[in-house]
Enzyme design. Structure first.
Site, PDB file in Angstrom:
ATOM      1  N   HIS A 185      33.944 -18.139  34.833  1.00  0.00           N
ATOM      2  CA  HIS A 185      33.650 -17.146  33.789  1.00  0.00           C
ATOM      3  C   HIS A 185      32.501 -17.690  32.947  1.00  0.00           C
ATOM      4  O   HIS A 185      31.881 -18.669  33.248  1.00  0.00           O
ATOM      5  CB  HIS A 185      34.827 -17.024  32.838  1.00  0.00           C
ATOM      6  CG  HIS A 185      36.048 -16.406  33.398  1.00  0.00           C
ATOM      7  ND1 HIS A 185      36.188 -15.055  33.551  1.00  0.00           N
ATOM      8  CD2 HIS A 185      37.228 -16.966  33.795  1.00  0.00           C
ATOM      9  CE1 HIS A 185      37.409 -14.822  34.023  1.00  0.00           C
ATOM     10  NE2 HIS A 185      38.047 -15.939  34.167  1.00  0.00           N
TER      11      HIS A 185
ATOM     12  N   ARG B 197      48.023 -24.219  33.401  1.00  0.00           N
ATOM     13  CA  ARG B 197      46.749 -23.509  33.574  1.00  0.00           C
ATOM     14  C   ARG B 197      45.615 -24.522  33.750  1.00  0.00           C
ATOM     15  O   ARG B 197      45.657 -25.629  33.192  1.00  0.00           O
ATOM     16  CB  ARG B 197      46.444 -22.605  32.374  1.00  0.00           C
ATOM     17  CG  ARG B 197      47.471 -21.517  32.147  1.00  0.00           C
ATOM     18  CD  ARG B 197      46.975 -20.490  31.139  1.00  0.00           C
ATOM     19  NE  ARG B 197      45.887 -19.683  31.678  1.00  0.00           N
ATOM     20  CZ  ARG B 197      46.059 -18.645  32.490  1.00  0.00           C
ATOM     21  NH1 ARG B 197      47.290 -18.293  32.862  1.00  0.00           N
ATOM     22  NH2 ARG B 197      45.043 -17.952  32.969  1.00  0.00           N
TER      23      ARG B 197
ATOM     24  N   CYS C  89      37.378 -14.680  39.135  1.00  0.00           N
ATOM     25  CA  CYS C  89      38.726 -15.064  38.759  1.00  0.00           C
ATOM     26  C   CYS C  89      39.808 -14.081  39.190  1.00  0.00           C
ATOM     27  O   CYS C  89      40.097 -13.996  40.367  1.00  0.00           O
ATOM     28  CB  CYS C  89      38.782 -15.348  37.272  1.00  0.00           C
ATOM     29  SG  CYS C  89      40.091 -16.503  36.852  1.00  0.00           S
TER      30      CYS C  89
HETATM   31  N1  GLN Z   1      45.652 -14.137  35.839  1.00  0.00           N
HETATM   32  C1  GLN Z   1      44.996 -15.002  36.763  1.00  0.00           C
HETATM   33  C2  GLN Z   1      45.412 -16.450  36.618  1.00  0.00           C
HETATM   34  O1  GLN Z   1      45.918 -16.812  35.660  1.00  0.00           O
HETATM   35  C3  GLN Z   1      43.494 -14.872  36.590  1.00  0.00           C
HETATM   36  C4  GLN Z   1      43.042 -15.315  35.234  1.00  0.00           C
HETATM   37  C5  GLN Z   1      41.583 -14.937  34.936  1.00  0.00           C
HETATM   38  O2  GLN Z   1      41.001 -13.969  35.415  1.00  0.00           O
HETATM   39  N2  GLN Z   1      40.972 -15.728  34.066  1.00  0.00           N
HETATM   40  O3  GLN Z   1      45.196 -17.245  37.454  1.00  0.00           O
END
Ligand code: GLN
Length: 248
Positions: A193, A126, A92
């Site tokens: 993840h 998101r 990520c």
């Molecule tokens: N901050 C990054 C995003 O929002 C990665 C997020 C993460 O590692 N889960 O895309």
């Protein structure tokens, strides 16, 4: 044999228990008589070519990425270490920073290492939820990869770049292309993840094999393990992903 791991920014990039991936690698290495030696590589720490067989970097919020991005991009050594055969698992936020850049929603651009032929731009909404991929890291061996994603970033691979897998359920790199992650030889980047490796032991073994190949030349045939619990965890995660499909 000792497998030397360089863990990049364990104090900054470690959300969703990403450090659990290291625990899985350590245990699966030990079950085959190998020892995992993990060294933290933080701010201002150099990357010495040849010192590590596998590099690992976890995920993080934009704030943590902004704290490490310039240090990571300026570190040098990582690209050379990979050219010399070291393996990498990047998750990520760490995956995003191994591309050319990550542009935050504010428009601020975090420099990347340029190890992956891709760039990432944060979007409004998101992309969150369980994910299921169809992968073929070893020609002829199709496997599924199950995990959890939560990112604002949309990652765009260059023409001809190889994704880690095809999205069966979830958003993946950008919620449109149907691709997830990126693979460049022994280097793997993914949004998954979970942590990822406890429910996908085949990928843990593939990474251990690549790390050992850095030492010996050839990935060894690792003795198969029972993996009953891991199989159950994979099935539960895959089932959740399939039930959601991949919508906002
Ligand atoms: N901050 C990054 C995003 O929002 C990665 C997020 C993460 O590692 N889960 O895309």
């Amino acid at each position: 044999m000792k497998i030397r791991v360089g863990h990049l920014y364990p104090d900054y990039l470690n959300i969703y228990a990403d450090r659990g991936n290291i625990a899985v690698l350590a245990r699966r290495a030990a079950w085959r008589g190998n020892e995992l030696e993990v060294e933290a590589i933080g701010m201002n720490d150099p990357v010495e070519v040849g010192a590590h067989d596998l590099y690992y970097v976890g995920g993080g919020q934009d704030r943590e990425q902004a704290l490490v991005a310039r240090d990571l991009a300026g570190k040098g050594g990582l690209v050379e270490a990979v050219e010399a055969g070291a393996a990498v698992l990047a998750v990520c936020g760490g995956y995003q920073l191994l591309g050319r850049f990550y542009r935050e929603r504010s428009g601020a651009e975090l420099p990347g290492v340029g190890l992956f032929p891709l760039q990432t731009i944060a979007g409004e909404r998101r992309m969150i939820g369980d994910v299921l991929l169809d992968c073929e890291l070893v020609p002829g061996q199709r496997r599924t990869l199950a995990g959890f994603e939560n990112h604002a970033g949309r990652t765009y691979l260059d023409e001809g770049a190889e994704p880690l897998g095809r999205v069966l359920a979830g958003f993946g790199n950008d919620g449109e292309s149907g691709s997830e992650g990126c693979r460049a030889g022994r280097v793997i980047g993914t949004y998954l993840h979970g942590p990822l490796l406890p429910r996908n032991p085949w990928l843990a073994d593939w990474l251990l094999g690549q790390a050992l190949a850095h030492r010996t030349g050839e990935p060894p045939q690792l003795e198969p393990l029972e993996d009953e619990l891991e199989g159950d965890a994979h099935a539960v995660s895959a089932g959740r992903a399939r039930s959601r499909g991949g919508r906002f």
